[in-house]
Motif scaffolding. Structure first.
Motif, PDB file in Angstrom:
ATOM      1  N   ALA A 158       0.826  -1.205   0.000  1.00 37.90           N
ATOM      2  CA  ALA A 158       0.000   0.000   0.000  1.00 37.90           C
ATOM      3  C   ALA A 158       0.859   1.252   0.000  1.00 37.90           C
ATOM      4  N   ALA A 159       1.979   1.224   0.723  1.00 35.03           N
ATOM      5  CA  ALA A 159       2.875   2.384   0.753  1.00 35.03           C
ATOM      6  C   ALA A 159       3.519   2.619  -0.607  1.00 35.03           C
ATOM      7  N   LYS A 160       3.897   1.539  -1.309  1.00 34.42           N
ATOM      8  CA  LYS A 160       4.512   1.691  -2.624  1.00 34.42           C
ATOM      9  C   LYS A 160       3.505   2.211  -3.648  1.00 34.42           C
ATOM     10  N   GLU A 161       2.299   1.721  -3.587  1.00 32.99           N
ATOM     11  CA  GLU A 161       1.276   2.103  -4.565  1.00 32.99           C
ATOM     12  C   GLU A 161       0.909   3.582  -4.470  1.00 32.99           C
ATOM     13  N   ASN A 162       0.948   4.143  -3.259  1.00 33.46           N
ATOM     14  CA  ASN A 162       0.498   5.520  -3.057  1.00 33.46           C
ATOM     15  C   ASN A 162       1.611   6.472  -2.646  1.00 33.46           C
ATOM     16  N   ASN A 163       2.872   6.042  -2.822  1.00 33.11           N
ATOM     17  CA  ASN A 163       4.008   6.858  -2.354  1.00 33.11           C
ATOM     18  C   ASN A 163       3.858   7.197  -0.876  1.00 33.11           C
ATOM     19  N   GLY A 164       3.450   6.230  -0.104  1.00 35.14           N
ATOM     20  CA  GLY A 164       3.229   6.403   1.323  1.00 35.14           C
ATOM     21  C   GLY A 164       1.812   6.021   1.696  1.00 35.14           C
ATOM     22  N   GLN A 165       1.668   5.112   2.665  1.00 36.37           N
ATOM     23  CA  GLN A 165       0.338   4.676   3.102  1.00 36.37           C
ATOM     24  C   GLN A 165      -0.245   5.706   4.066  1.00 36.37           C
ATOM     25  N   TYR A 166      -1.378   6.301   3.665  1.00 32.87           N
ATOM     26  CA  TYR A 166      -1.994   7.342   4.491  1.00 32.87           C
ATOM     27  C   TYR A 166      -2.637   6.710   5.717  1.00 32.87           C
ATOM     28  N   ILE A 167      -2.433   7.313   6.896  1.00 40.36           N
ATOM     29  CA  ILE A 167      -2.957   6.762   8.149  1.00 40.36           C
ATOM     30  C   ILE A 167      -4.077   7.633   8.703  1.00 40.36           C
ATOM     31  N   THR A 168      -3.785   8.884   9.007  1.00 41.63           N
ATOM     32  CA  THR A 168      -4.815   9.744   9.588  1.00 41.63           C
ATOM     33  C   THR A 168      -4.324  11.187   9.573  1.00 41.63           C
ATOM     34  N   LYS A 169      -5.151  12.077  10.104  1.00 43.42           N
ATOM     35  CA  LYS A 169      -4.779  13.490  10.257  1.00 43.42           C
ATOM     36  C   LYS A 169      -5.276  13.965  11.613  1.00 43.42           C
ATOM     37  N   PHE A 170      -4.688  15.062  12.101  1.00 42.97           N
ATOM     38  CA  PHE A 170      -5.051  15.573  13.422  1.00 42.97           C
ATOM     39  C   PHE A 170      -4.685  17.038  13.484  1.00 42.97           C
ATOM     40  N   LEU A 171      -5.544  17.831  14.141  1.00 43.95           N
ATOM     41  CA  LEU A 171      -5.305  19.268  14.280  1.00 43.95           C
ATOM     42  C   LEU A 171      -4.690  19.528  15.655  1.00 43.95           C
ATOM     43  N   PHE A 172      -3.366  19.704  15.672  1.00 46.47           N
ATOM     44  CA  PHE A 172      -2.638  19.934  16.921  1.00 46.47           C
ATOM     45  C   PHE A 172      -2.649  21.422  17.266  1.00 46.47           C
ATOM     46  N   HIS A 173      -2.462  21.718  18.543  1.00 47.74           N
ATOM     47  CA  HIS A 173      -2.380  23.110  18.974  1.00 47.74           C
ATOM     48  C   HIS A 173      -1.493  23.199  20.209  1.00 47.74           C
ATOM     49  N   GLY A 174      -0.974  24.394  20.447  1.00 46.18           N
ATOM     50  CA  GLY A 174      -0.239  24.670  21.673  1.00 46.18           C
ATOM     51  C   GLY A 174       1.125  24.012  21.758  1.00 46.18           C
ATOM     52  N   GLU A 175       1.572  23.835  22.992  1.00 44.38           N
ATOM     53  CA  GLU A 175       2.887  23.270  23.284  1.00 44.38           C
ATOM     54  C   GLU A 175       2.721  21.888  23.890  1.00 44.38           C
ATOM     55  N   ASN A 176       3.674  20.996  23.608  1.00 46.67           N
ATOM     56  CA  ASN A 176       3.695  19.630  24.142  1.00 46.67           C
ATOM     57  C   ASN A 176       2.672  18.709  23.497  1.00 46.67           C
ATOM     58  N   ALA A 177       2.173  19.023  22.292  1.00 44.49           N
ATOM     59  CA  ALA A 177       1.347  18.060  21.569  1.00 44.49           C
ATOM     60  C   ALA A 177       2.196  16.830  21.259  1.00 44.49           C
ATOM     61  N   LEU A 178       1.573  15.671  21.243  1.00 48.02           N
ATOM     62  CA  LEU A 178       2.338  14.415  21.236  1.00 48.02           C
ATOM     63  C   LEU A 178       1.714  13.386  20.312  1.00 48.02           C
ATOM     64  N   VAL A 179       2.575  12.622  19.623  1.00 48.48           N
ATOM     65  CA  VAL A 179       2.171  11.447  18.849  1.00 48.48           C
ATOM     66  C   VAL A 179       2.836  10.229  19.477  1.00 48.48           C
ATOM     67  N   VAL A 180       2.035   9.230  19.832  1.00 42.68           N
ATOM     68  CA  VAL A 180       2.531   7.997  20.445  1.00 42.68           C
ATOM     69  C   VAL A 180       2.285   6.840  19.486  1.00 42.68           C
ATOM     70  N   CYS A 181       3.327   6.062  19.200  1.00 36.53           N
ATOM     71  CA  CYS A 181       3.220   4.889  18.319  1.00 36.53           C
ATOM     72  C   CYS A 181       3.526   3.640  19.130  1.00 36.53           C
ATOM     73  N   LYS A 182       2.650   2.649  19.023  1.00 35.44           N
ATOM     74  CA  LYS A 182       2.833   1.396  19.746  1.00 35.44           C
ATOM     75  C   LYS A 182       2.826   0.235  18.758  1.00 35.44           C
ATOM     76  N   LEU A 183       3.858  -0.608  18.859  1.00 35.64           N
ATOM     77  CA  LEU A 183       3.977  -1.793  18.003  1.00 35.64           C
ATOM     78  C   LEU A 183       3.848  -3.052  18.833  1.00 35.64           C
ATOM     79  N   GLU A 184       3.437  -4.134  18.176  1.00 32.64           N
ATOM     80  CA  GLU A 184       3.507  -5.444  18.807  1.00 32.64           C
ATOM     81  C   GLU A 184       4.978  -5.841  18.940  1.00 32.64           C
ATOM     82  N   GLU A 185       5.308  -6.497  20.042  1.00 34.62           N
ATOM     83  CA  GLU A 185       6.724  -6.844  20.278  1.00 34.62           C
ATOM     84  C   GLU A 185       7.277  -7.717  19.160  1.00 34.62           C
TER      85      GLU A 185
END
Length: 435
Positions: free
Chosen positions: A34-61
């Motif tokens: 999917a990433a190759k077909e679209n030059n990157g697999q789109y996941i989502t979007k979010f409207l961040f604001h202020g200071e200390n906005a955060l993105v957390v990614c969790k993978l299976e071990e």
């Protein structure tokens, strides 16, 4: 009866539009294909604001080693469309932020922003820009992406994006207001409905529409209460809230059109001594049902177009713009009919009745187009709140105006008595005498 049939028909269609995922805690599978077909697999979007906005990614071990082998990473763009004319490598290397997926949990702080900004998240790996066939890229990566805005204390714990901030508190206050109003007005209203009278059917339809509005507010509050905890909420509850609001809109449209069409058509062939008599002519019924069917179809179409299913938010889509146009056309039609009736009416009491009714009608039909136009002067993150809160408050005020009008013995009851007949959407005197 007609609004009920329209609601039942809409349920079957609307349930097909329920979103499979909703919210800003996104769980899914990252695929190299999917990433190759679209030059990157789109996941989502979010409207961040202020200071200390955060993105957390969790993978299976078990997926960490696969991600390391693939050189997997998440790319964050503010305007991904600007990179459409670039090559694959230029596009991926131009990402302002990159998160390398090499651990079970990864945190990425968003740079401080003076104003809210939209960020888009894409997935890419070593195979994304390869022209050869993928070899060794069959293994998928399971991931959970959680996005946080800073709360009032500045801690990154708020799941709501900038355009949704404040709606949770608004729905709480709205539910509280409905509860207080119900405690005060429920018994007098029930007594009025129990007694019957010339306003009986109108009050039933109006009360049903108000109950659906209150139910929609309660369901939205339940959905947002869960959303505040996990960033996902209850997608089915949120969609049910929008469905309740949609049926309420259809009922109110049928009520207002039926009343105005009935009065206007009756004046063309009834004597002036009975200007308000209405016999549910085929013309008035067909006009009211045509308006109901058109609005119902546009509302359902809008739900398919708006993948995030935000009430009053998808006015930028084609069906949303058509809905705004329909409300303007109906308001102009009702204005023309009511103006003719008021201009020809000599009774001050009846003119006051028509003017009060006109205020309720115009407020209901024109609040959405007017607020959409007004929202253009606000920033992007404020527009949804302006339209959503404004429409709910204006339509609630419209219902209050109509309630006061239909419950007033000095207006609705006396106008009916002066014409010696009942008003539209009511039983005739002949039918009432049978019971």
């Amino acid at each position: 009866m007609y609004p009920v049939l329209a609601a039942v028909l809409a349920i079957a269609v609307y349930l097909q539009a329920l979103p499979l995922s909703y919210g800003k805690t996104v769980s899914g599978v990252l695929r190299s294909g999917a990433a190759k077909e679209n030059n990157g697999q789109y996941i989502t979007k979010f409207l961040f604001h202020g200071e200390n906005a955060l993105v957390v990614c969790k993978l299976e071990e078990t997926d960490v080693s696969v991600a390391v082998r693939k050189e997997a990473r998440l790319l964050l763009f503010q305007q991904p469309d600007e990179f459409d004319n670039l090559s694959c490598l230029q596009r991926l290397s131009g990402a302002p932020l990159s998160i390398t997926l090499n651990a079970v949990e990864l945190n990425q702080t968003i740079p401080q922003m003076s104003s809210p900004q939209m960020w888009h998240v894409l997935y890419a790996d070593r195979y994304t820009c390869q022209e050869d066939e993928l070899s060794g890229a069959a293994d998928d990566i399971r991931i959970q992406v959680i996005m946080f805005n800073p709360d009032n204390a500045g801690n990154p714990l708020d799941h709501f994006s900038a355009e949704e901030a404040g709606l949770y508190g608004f729905y709480f206050l709205l539910i509280l207001a409905y509860f207080v109003a119900a405690c005060i007005c429920a018994q007098p209203l029930w007594q009025a409905l129990h007694k019957g009278g010339p306003m009986h059917t109108v009050l039933k339809v109006l009360s049903a529409a108000l109950l659906l509005q209150a139910g929609s507010a309660l369901l939205n509050y339940i959905h947002m209460a869960r959303y505040a905890r996990d960033g996902v909420g209850s997608p089915a509850v949120g969609s049910l809230a929008e469905f309740c609001d949609m049926v309420s809109q259809i009922q109110m449209l049928y009520l207002l059109l039926s009343l105005c069409m009935g009065w206007t058509l009756s004046r063309t062939h009834k004597s002036q001594s009975k200007p308000l008599q209405w016999d549910t002519s085929p013309a008035s019924t067909s006009l009211a049902m045509g308006g109901v069917a058109t609005q119902g179809a546009l509302l359902v179409w809008e739900q398919f177009e708006d993948t995030e299913h935000h009430s009053y938010h998808a006015h930028g889509s084609l069906p949303g713009l058509l809905l705004i146009g329909l409300r303007i056309v109906l308001a102009l039609l009702l204005a023309s009919m009511l103006y003719q009736m008021i201009a020809a009416e000599r009774s001050t009491l009846k003119r006051d009745f028509y003017l009060s009714f006109a205020k309720g009608c115009f407020l209901w039909f024109l609040c959405h187009p007017a607020l959409v136009l007004l929202s253009m002067v606000f920033h992007q993150h404020q527009r949804e709140k302006v339209v959503t809160i404004g429409v709910i408050l204006c339509q609630t005020a419209s219902v209050v105006i109509l309630y006061r009008l239909f419950l007033s013995r000095s207006l609705y009851w006396e106008v009916s008595s002066l014409s010696s007949v009942t008003l539209p959407l009511t039983m005739s005197r002949a039918h009432r005498n049978r019971y």
